[in-house]
Design an enzyme around this catalytic site. Structure first.
Site, short mmCIF file in Angstrom:
data_model
loop_
_atom_site.label_atom_id
_atom_site.label_comp_id
_atom_site.label_asym_id
_atom_site.label_seq_id
_atom_site.Cartn_x
_atom_site.Cartn_y
_atom_site.Cartn_z
N SER A 22 0.84 -1.22 0.00
CA SER A 22 0.00 0.00 0.00
C SER A 22 0.87 1.26 0.00
CB SER A 22 -0.88 0.03 1.25
OG SER A 22 -1.79 -1.03 1.23
N GLN A 168 -9.19 2.11 -0.40
CA GLN A 168 -9.10 2.42 -1.83
C GLN A 168 -10.16 3.45 -2.22
OE1 GLN A 168 -9.07 -1.31 -3.98
NE2 GLN A 168 -7.11 -1.92 -3.09
N ASP A 314 -6.81 -8.36 4.62
CA ASP A 314 -5.97 -9.18 3.72
C ASP A 314 -5.38 -10.39 4.45
OD1 ASP A 314 -6.47 -7.43 1.65
OD2 ASP A 314 -4.65 -6.25 1.97
N LYS A 341 -12.23 -9.42 -3.46
CA LYS A 341 -10.76 -9.24 -3.52
C LYS A 341 -10.24 -9.91 -4.80
CE LYS A 341 -10.39 -6.83 0.17
NZ LYS A 341 -10.01 -5.42 0.02
C1 S3P Z 1 -5.51 -1.43 0.04
C2 S3P Z 1 -6.71 -1.46 0.66
C3 S3P Z 1 -7.47 -2.69 0.91
C4 S3P Z 1 -6.61 -3.93 0.76
C5 S3P Z 1 -5.72 -3.88 -0.44
C6 S3P Z 1 -4.83 -2.66 -0.39
C7 S3P Z 1 -4.86 -0.11 -0.18
O1 S3P Z 1 -8.53 -2.75 -0.02
O2 S3P Z 1 -7.41 -5.09 0.70
O3 S3P Z 1 -4.91 -5.05 -0.50
O4 S3P Z 1 -3.65 -0.07 -0.47
O5 S3P Z 1 -5.54 0.91 -0.05
P1 S3P Z 1 -9.92 -2.00 0.28
O6 S3P Z 1 -9.58 -0.61 0.57
O7 S3P Z 1 -10.74 -2.09 -0.96
O8 S3P Z 1 -10.52 -2.74 1.43
#
Ligand code: S3P
Length: 427
Positions: A22, A168, A314, A341
């Site tokens: 991330s 996200q 995750d 996912k």
């Molecule tokens: C992430 C947010 C998560 C996570 C993904 C990475 C990010 O998804 O599952 O692996 O970097 O913002 P969501 O925000 O859709 O839950």
């Protein structure tokens, strides 16, 4: 991978956990929007983050990928140019959704595509609010699925309550908010990871965080800054569980990010009776990091749900494996997000752990797992999902007999040298 419980392996040693996925994505994105040179160390050279680099190169950003660091030569928002080819996000949902926020604010046309898994993942959760801000966006099924085309431009701020707790979604709207007139406000039911908020501040932006609500003023500019990426706790999770459930193990995981919005794996494992200690805690670039030591111990069942879910979303596949070895019945609930996912992780975890002999049942928003399982070697599939590939690799160490895992190449999405690191620990 082959093993038998009878061989009595144990895992001992130190692991260098690769950079946080991330944070690596965001360092490229913010460095590309900023004015000046951003040097990134411990960048994750996994396929997902390489997709982000490829997208920004197509927008005209010069990025050097060197052995020791990645250097982003940012020239500011005004210098980003209309791409003359499609932007391919590969398998990366973070690249897709955060890029959509950025592209919505840029005065040109672009098209985003991805792999077969991305083509099934819901994008309307970001395209809907971005359209409300004034971006012109289209795609399959009313901009729900890629390919998505965007014509960005002048945006107006919105106040948006996201129905899902998703970093996200939150980040995509905040990034669009950077280009909008006025103050953009995003709230969510439970707090999701806050790397965007922390890193935007490091790049000189002002934003306000109040519980699960974030506000950002538009027309701000980013100033380049160097980034040291912490180790990814989502990658460390596989060793935290392996070290807990494989008897006589002791593993030291170095420089792992322990941001409070990411440490559900630690709180859940500790509640299950794991022997985990944090050493040498410090702050790096506004993110807390620590060395994490895990020693094996007998685990007990638990219930995982509510506000805890976004903090370990995750990690739920590997926590399901931990639960299969614990005393009692574990319930995972409030986790319907698992269905969207890289794969439907409720279905893929239940199918593949069942194949290995675990008594596990899918529910609409999670799973119920019976503990004290005896795993039996079998042919299993990653379904092209990196976290499934790693979870099944750890499961194979516990299974009696041979386990064949179909498609482990996908592990390179987030942890390119996972196999080597695991093999080095096996004693
Ligand atoms: C992430 C947010 C998560 C996570 C993904 C990475 C990010 O998804 O599952 O692996 O970097 O913002 P969501 O925000 O859709 O839950």
């Amino acid at each position: 991978m082959r093993n038998s419980q009878l061989e009595e392996i144990r895992l001992v040693g130190d692991v260098i956990i690769p950079g946080d996925k991330s944070i690596s994505h965001r360092a490229i994105m913010f460095g590309s929007l900023a004015n000046g040179t951003t040097r990134i160390t411990n960048f994750l050279l996994g396929e997902d983050c390489l997709s982000t680099i490829a997208c920004f190169r197509k927008l005209g950003v010069h990025i050097d990928v060197l052995e020791e660091e990645v250097i982003v030569h940012g020239k500011g928002i005004e210098e980003l140019k209309e791409p003359n080819a499609v932007l391919d996000v590969g398998n990366s949902g973070t690249t897709a959704r955060l890029m959509m926020g950025i592209l919505s604010g840029l005065p040109f046309h672009s098209v985003l595509i991805g792999d077969a898994s991305i083509g099934k993942r819901p994008m309307k959760r970001v395209t809907k609010p971005l359209k409300q801000m004034g971006a012109s966006i289209d795609g399959r099924e009313d901009a729900t699925y890629t390919p998505i085309s965007i014509r960005g431009g002048s945006l107006k701020s919105i106040s948006y309550h996201s129905p899902v707790s998703s970093a996200q979604v939150k980040s995509s709207i905040l990034l669009a908010g950077l280009f909008a007139d006025g103050t953009t406000i995003v709230s969510e039911p439970e707090k999701s990871r806050d790397h965007t908020e922390r890193m935007l501040k490091a790049f000189g932006c002002e934003l306000d965080v109040n519980g699960n609500t974030v506000s950002i003023n538009g027309n701000q500019r980013l100033t380049a800054t160097d980034v040291i990426v912490p180790g990814d706790i989502s990658s460390a999770a596989f060793f935290l569980v392996a070290g807990s459930i494989i008897p006589n193990s002791e593993i030291l995981l170095k420089n792992v990010g322990v941001n409070p919005t990411r440490i559900g794996i630690l709180t859940v494992l500790e509640r299950m009776g794991a022997n985990i200690t944090l050493e040498d805690e410090k702050m790096v670039n506004g993110e807390p990091i620590a060395n994490i030591r895990v020693k094996s111990s007998k685990l007990k069942a638990t219930v995982i749900g509510g506000a805890e879910i976004p903090t370990c979303i995750d990690e739920l596949p590997i926590l399901a494996l931990a639960a299969s070895m614990a005393d009692g019945e574990t319930i995972i609930k409030d986790a319907e997000e698992l269905r969207v996912k890289e794969t439907d992780r409720i279905q893929t975890v239940v199918t593949e752990l069942s194949n290995l002999g675990v008594s596990i049942e899918a529910t609409k928003d999670g799973m119920i797992i019976q503990g004290n399982s005896s795993l039996k070697g079998a042919n299993v599939k990653s379904h092209g999902d990196h976290r499934m590939g790693m979870m099944l690799s750890i499961a194979s160490l516990l299974a009696d007999g041979e386990t064949e895992i179909e498609d482990t190449n996908c592990i390179a999405v987030s942890f390119p040298n996972f196999k080597e690191q695991l093999n080095d620990l096996i004693k």
